[in-house]
Design an enzyme around this catalytic site. Sequence first.
Site, PDB file in Angstrom:
ATOM      1  N   CYS A 183       0.810  -1.111  -0.064  1.00 32.32           N
ATOM      2  CA  CYS A 183       0.212   0.543   0.388  1.00 32.32           C
ATOM      3  C   CYS A 183       0.696   1.431  -0.436  1.00 32.32           C
ATOM      4  O   CYS A 183       1.932   1.395   1.220  1.00 32.32           O
ATOM      5  CB  CYS A 183      -0.637   0.090   1.222  1.00 32.32           C
ATOM      6  SG  CYS A 183      -2.282   1.578   1.217  1.00 32.32           S
ATOM      7  N   ASP A 213      -0.409  -5.692   0.357  1.00 33.24           N
ATOM      8  CA  ASP A 213      -1.111  -6.643  -0.448  1.00 33.24           C
ATOM      9  C   ASP A 213      -1.567  -7.481  -1.122  1.00 33.24           C
ATOM     10  O   ASP A 213       0.070  -7.445  -2.126  1.00 33.24           O
ATOM     11  CB  ASP A 213      -1.595  -5.296  -1.217  1.00 33.24           C
ATOM     12  CG  ASP A 213      -2.421  -3.563  -0.456  1.00 33.24           C
ATOM     13  OD1 ASP A 213      -2.789  -4.091  -0.206  1.00 33.24           O
ATOM     14  OD2 ASP A 213      -2.036  -2.426  -1.157  1.00 33.24           O
TER      15      ASP A 213
END
Length: 154
Positions: free
Chosen positions: A52, A59
């Site tokens: 992120c 992620d």
Amino acid sequence: MSEDPTAGLSQLGSQSPIPTNPEEAVLERVPNPQSDVHYLARFTAPEFTSLCPMTGQPDFAHLVIDYVPGQWLIESKSLKLFLFAFRNHGAFHEDCTVTIARRLADLLEPVWLRIGGYWYPRGGMPIDVFYQTGQPPVDVWIPEQGVAGYRGRG
């Protein structure tokens, strides 16, 4: 004697470090020996990771890349290393997915390409990102990507 289609490749058959970011990653291609016929090639990366850009938290996504080759095929080791380069790269889901698609489309000049980025939830909301280069050819069987939508605890 025909020319070696792997001549000039810098990563295949050699020890290659993971690039530190996607911009430095080298994507390589080889001639398509079946360029006179349309067919679909699929790459699946069920454990794709990036970061992120705001929090630095990981992620995770399940990527499905489908393409109908023209004159070129992606060299799979270079694709793997390119995807690995996102592990420490901060970008939003949409940016990661579309960046991958555009780099592949620019390099390969495929008849058709699509990518499905099925991102796992962060903050309680999954984000799925889809991109394609145009209409698929009518003479190619293109299966569904086969990734179920997020159902939580269902």
